[in-house]
Design an enzyme around this catalytic site. Structure first.
Site, short mmCIF file in Angstrom:
data_model
loop_
_atom_site.label_atom_id
_atom_site.label_comp_id
_atom_site.label_asym_id
_atom_site.label_seq_id
_atom_site.Cartn_x
_atom_site.Cartn_y
_atom_site.Cartn_z
N GLY A 82 0.82 -1.22 0.00
CA GLY A 82 0.00 0.00 0.00
C GLY A 82 0.85 1.26 0.00
N ARG A 146 1.40 -5.94 -4.99
CA ARG A 146 1.43 -6.82 -3.80
C ARG A 146 1.85 -8.24 -4.13
NH1 ARG A 146 -0.48 -4.56 0.74
NH2 ARG A 146 -2.03 -2.89 0.63
N ASP A 177 4.66 -7.66 5.00
CA ASP A 177 4.65 -8.70 3.96
C ASP A 177 5.75 -8.45 2.92
OD1 ASP A 177 2.52 -10.16 4.99
OD2 ASP A 177 1.04 -8.87 4.03
N LYS A 203 8.05 0.60 5.57
CA LYS A 203 6.94 1.44 5.12
C LYS A 203 5.61 0.87 5.57
CE LYS A 203 4.39 -0.03 2.58
NZ LYS A 203 3.47 -0.76 1.71
N THR A 204 4.68 1.64 5.97
CA THR A 204 3.25 1.33 6.09
C THR A 204 2.59 2.37 6.97
OG1 THR A 204 1.50 -0.19 6.71
CG2 THR A 204 3.50 -0.45 7.97
N ILE A 205 1.49 2.90 6.47
CA ILE A 205 0.75 3.88 7.28
C ILE A 205 0.18 3.21 8.51
CG2 ILE A 205 0.10 5.35 5.30
CD1 ILE A 205 -2.82 3.98 6.05
N ASP A 206 0.05 1.87 8.48
CA ASP A 206 -0.57 1.15 9.60
C ASP A 206 0.26 1.28 10.89
OD1 ASP A 206 -2.23 0.38 7.61
OD2 ASP A 206 -1.86 -1.76 7.77
N LYS A 243 -26.67 17.15 15.22
CA LYS A 243 -27.76 16.23 14.86
C LYS A 243 -27.28 14.87 14.36
CE LYS A 243 -28.28 18.11 10.20
NZ LYS A 243 -29.15 18.66 9.19
N TYR A 244 -25.96 14.69 14.18
CA TYR A 244 -25.49 13.41 13.64
C TYR A 244 -24.50 12.72 14.57
CZ TYR A 244 -27.13 14.83 8.99
OH TYR A 244 -27.90 15.21 7.93
N MET A 251 -8.24 3.34 8.49
CA MET A 251 -7.36 2.30 7.96
C MET A 251 -6.38 1.79 9.00
SD MET A 251 -5.77 2.50 4.19
CE MET A 251 -6.78 1.86 2.88
N GLY A 252 -5.82 0.67 8.69
CA GLY A 252 -4.92 -0.04 9.58
C GLY A 252 -5.43 -1.46 9.56
N GLU A 312 -10.24 -0.34 11.19
CA GLU A 312 -10.51 -1.15 10.00
C GLU A 312 -10.47 -2.65 10.30
OE1 GLU A 312 -8.66 -0.55 5.65
OE2 GLU A 312 -7.28 -1.50 7.03
N TYR A 427 -7.63 5.78 2.09
CA TYR A 427 -6.94 6.18 0.87
C TYR A 427 -6.67 7.69 0.86
CZ TYR A 427 -8.20 1.44 -0.29
OH TYR A 427 -8.32 0.08 -0.24
N ARG A 430 -3.00 8.15 2.27
CA ARG A 430 -1.83 7.34 1.90
C ARG A 430 -0.91 8.03 0.90
NH1 ARG A 430 -3.25 1.17 0.82
NH2 ARG A 430 -3.79 2.04 -1.20
P1 FBP Z 1 0.70 -2.09 3.61
O1 FBP Z 1 0.68 -3.04 4.77
O2 FBP Z 1 1.14 -2.71 2.35
O3 FBP Z 1 1.44 -0.84 3.92
O4 FBP Z 1 -0.80 -1.61 3.31
C1 FBP Z 1 -1.60 -1.20 4.33
C2 FBP Z 1 -2.96 -0.75 3.89
O5 FBP Z 1 -3.01 0.64 3.66
C3 FBP Z 1 -4.00 -1.17 4.94
O6 FBP Z 1 -4.17 -0.17 5.91
C4 FBP Z 1 -5.22 -1.47 4.13
O7 FBP Z 1 -6.03 -2.43 4.73
C5 FBP Z 1 -4.64 -2.01 2.85
O8 FBP Z 1 -3.39 -1.40 2.69
C6 FBP Z 1 -5.50 -1.71 1.66
O9 FBP Z 1 -4.97 -2.35 0.56
P2 FBP Z 1 -5.26 -1.96 -0.94
O10 FBP Z 1 -4.43 -0.76 -1.23
O11 FBP Z 1 -4.77 -3.15 -1.69
O12 FBP Z 1 -6.71 -1.69 -1.05
#
Ligand code: FBP
Length: 559
Positions: A82, A146, A177, A203-206, A243-244, A251-252, A312, A427, A430
């Site tokens: 991602g 991926r 991964d 790398k990963t925003i997670d 009202k909402y 994500m994560g 998520e 998204y 990212r």
């Molecule tokens: P990575 O582990 O490859 O960094 O991706 C994380 C992520 O952004 C998750 O937060 C999310 O569930 C997934 O990618 C979404 O994947 P895709 O971009 O294939 O929809």
């Protein structure tokens, strides 16, 4: 026609900061070896699978007045998984280091992720190409993918492509991964005397690729600041319209680091933490009751509005659903080549699955709404993960909370109004322009990756530490990839993978949420962080995440 935005023009001029150990020059580095390492778990199995790259020592670099030049080398780079803000700067840092070491060095970018190295799709980077992407978000400079690298055939193809381009080093920029791919490729290259080194970059925003040696993965800083800006805007909207109820899925894929960090930055009324749900063995019903109770209490105080953050990955941490998904994964793996299942209609598919699950899992599966069942049956990603970003947990919870409130109303226990809006922030963050932190961190990671290659290392992850201090004091080095590995079940089989770091419920970050959440639930303590700042006082634009600050404070206190 305008081609670049005004901000992009300004960001192209930004010069990322390097730690002082690296800013002395790539040819003036000295390497120090630390202790030998062990994998986090399953040591015997990992050692057996990584006979050539297991157990290497930790590495640290420092600047020296001695100059060590480098023969001409060709290096390849891959963006994997991602998108995460700062990927382009990793490539820029790698390119600058490699050209500084020897202007004849070449950098090739493999296109579309790991498949690029197998299929031989690549470009050669030039100054012009790199300069156009400095300090920008996205992975579009070469694209990402991926593909899992694991078969002999794939490794042979990668070798052939590298030999053709005379590549002697590959840098894989990716999450857990993708760095598992890096470890596999590194091992295979050594085993086959290929003369090609492999280095990973975290790398990963997670934010779940972290451990004692890796304080945070890149992209987390920018993504959480971007989501916090958006959550802050919604908090203000909710507090204005009154009202909402806004249910925001964040994500994560697995860990709730993003949810926790954004909660500390914005202080919403409800924050669910998947790891806590698992630890407390909370059922879906208990989660719904918890939310409905807060909605009712706020309604009693005349507040028919609020904000709930939903991770998520929640669905995979609710014990009864986790067990069902595990059964489902095995069942789907067994049905992979079964044409009667593949060609069956949806209801028939549900029936086949239900009959193959054990009775408890079958009951849980049957209890879910059709839309969630459909989403759970979608293809796994190439690494065997459920694609949780496609599962609409926020909608499921809204529906169930609304049903629960209707019951409470009938019983005279609730008299408010519940009108909900749902959002999914993932998204949106990212590919944001990297914050100064991520711009600096990524550039340093890329520069440092070349230092590791220059010293002949392989199977290492580029590491930059001491990140809550100013960049000049950051510590550059390397961590063996095998140190982070354990065995996990994927596609129905046990495989070596890098262990994900989940939220620690005894850690300082979760503790802040725990101590405050009752207050935040009922009283409105909202914080509006606003947009990321790139220019101005360093206290505003170089600010680090709460997660990094709190975790490093605890580390420093224990030294
Ligand atoms: P990575 O582990 O490859 O960094 O991706 C994380 C992520 O952004 C998750 O937060 C999310 O569930 C997934 O990618 C979404 O994947 P895709 O971009 O294939 O929809």
């Amino acid at each position: 026609m305008k081609e670049l935005s005004p901000l992009q023009i300004e960001r192209l001029k930004y010069q990322p900061k390097l730690p002082s150990s690296l800013s002395g020059g790539i040819n003036n580095l000295e390497l120090t070896e630390g202790n030998k390492t062990q994998s986090v778990k399953d040591r015997e199995q990992i050692k057996e699978l990584f006979k050539n790259t297991y157990g290497k020592p930790l590495i640290t670099f420092k600047s020296t007045s001695k100059t060590l030049t480098c023969e001409q080398r060709n290096i390849g780079v891959i963006l994997s998984g991602g998108q995460a803000p700062g990927g382009h700067n990793v490539i820029a840092g790698l390119y600058d280091a490699l050209k500084q070491a020897n202007p004849k060095n070449k950098l090739y970018g493999f296109l579309g992720g790991p498949s690029g190295i197998i299929e031989g799709n690549y470009i050669e980077f030039t100054d012009e190409k790199i300069n156009a992407y400095r300090n920008t978000g996205g992975f579009d400079i070469i694209g990402s993918g991926r593909t899992k690298l694991e078969t002999e055939e794939q490794f042979q193809s990668a070798l052939k492509v590298c030999k053709k381009l005379e590549i002697t080093g590959v840098v894989i920029i990716g999450g857990d991964d993708s760095n598992t791919n890096a470890a596999m490729l590194a091992e295979w290259f050594v085993k086959n005397n290929a003369g090609i080194q492999v280095i990973g970059c975290p790398k990963t925003i997670d934010g779940d690729l972290k451990n004692d040696q890796i304080e945070i993965s890149f992209g987390f800083d920018t993504a959480t600041k971007t989501y916090s800006e958006l959550i802050g805007n919604i908090l203000r909207d909710a507090n204005s319209a009154k009202k909402y109820w806004h249910f925001i899925k964040l994500m994560g894929r697995s860990a709730t680091h993003v949810g926790l960090e954004t909660a500390l930055q914005t202080q919403p009324n409800i924050t669910l933490i998947s790891e806590e749900v698992e630890e407390k063995k909370m059922s879906l019903k208990q989660i719904v009751d918890y939310i409905a109770d807060i909605v009712a209490k706020r309604a009693e105080a005349g507040k028919n509005f609020g904000i709930a953050l939903i991770p998520e990955g929640l669905i995979e941490f609710i014990p009864e659903i986790k067990s069902m998904i595990s059964g489902l994964n095995d069942t789907l793996a067994a049905l992979e080549n079964d044409s009667s299942y593949k060609n069956a209609e949806e209801n028939k598919k549900f029936e086949i699955i239900k009959n193959k699950l054990n009775s408890e899992n079958a009951e849980v599966f049957a209890s879910l709404p059709v839309i969630i069942k459909q989403q759970l049956l979608m293809d796994r990603d190439p690494h065997g993960n459920v694609q949780v970003s496609k599962i609409e947990t926020e909608k499921l919870l809204i529906q169930m909370v609304s049903e629960k409130l209707a019951e409470m109303k009938k019983a005279g226990k609730y008299s408010g109004k519940f009108s909900a809006q749902c959002h999914f922030f993932g998204y949106e963050g990212r590919c944001a322009f990297p914050s100064n932190f991520d711009a600096d961190y990524c550039y340093s990671l890329g520069f440092n990756a070349f230092a590791l290659l220059k010293f002949g290392l392989t199977g290492y992850l580029s590491s930059i530490k001491n990140l809550s201090s100013p960049a000049k004091d950051w510590i550059a080095g390397g961590v063996p990839l095998t140190m982070m590995m354990n065995m996990e079940k994927r596609h129905g089989e046990f495989k070596p993978v890098i262990k994900k770091a989940l939220v620690e419920l005894n850690g300082p970050v979760f503790k802040v949420l725990e101590q405050n959440r009752e207050d935040w639930a009922l009283n409105d303590r909202y914080i509006f962080p606003g947009a990321i700042q790139y220019f101005g006082p360093s206290s505003v634009c170089d600010i680090v995440t709460e997660t990094l600050k709190l975790e490093n404070n605890v580390k420093l206190a224990s030294v």
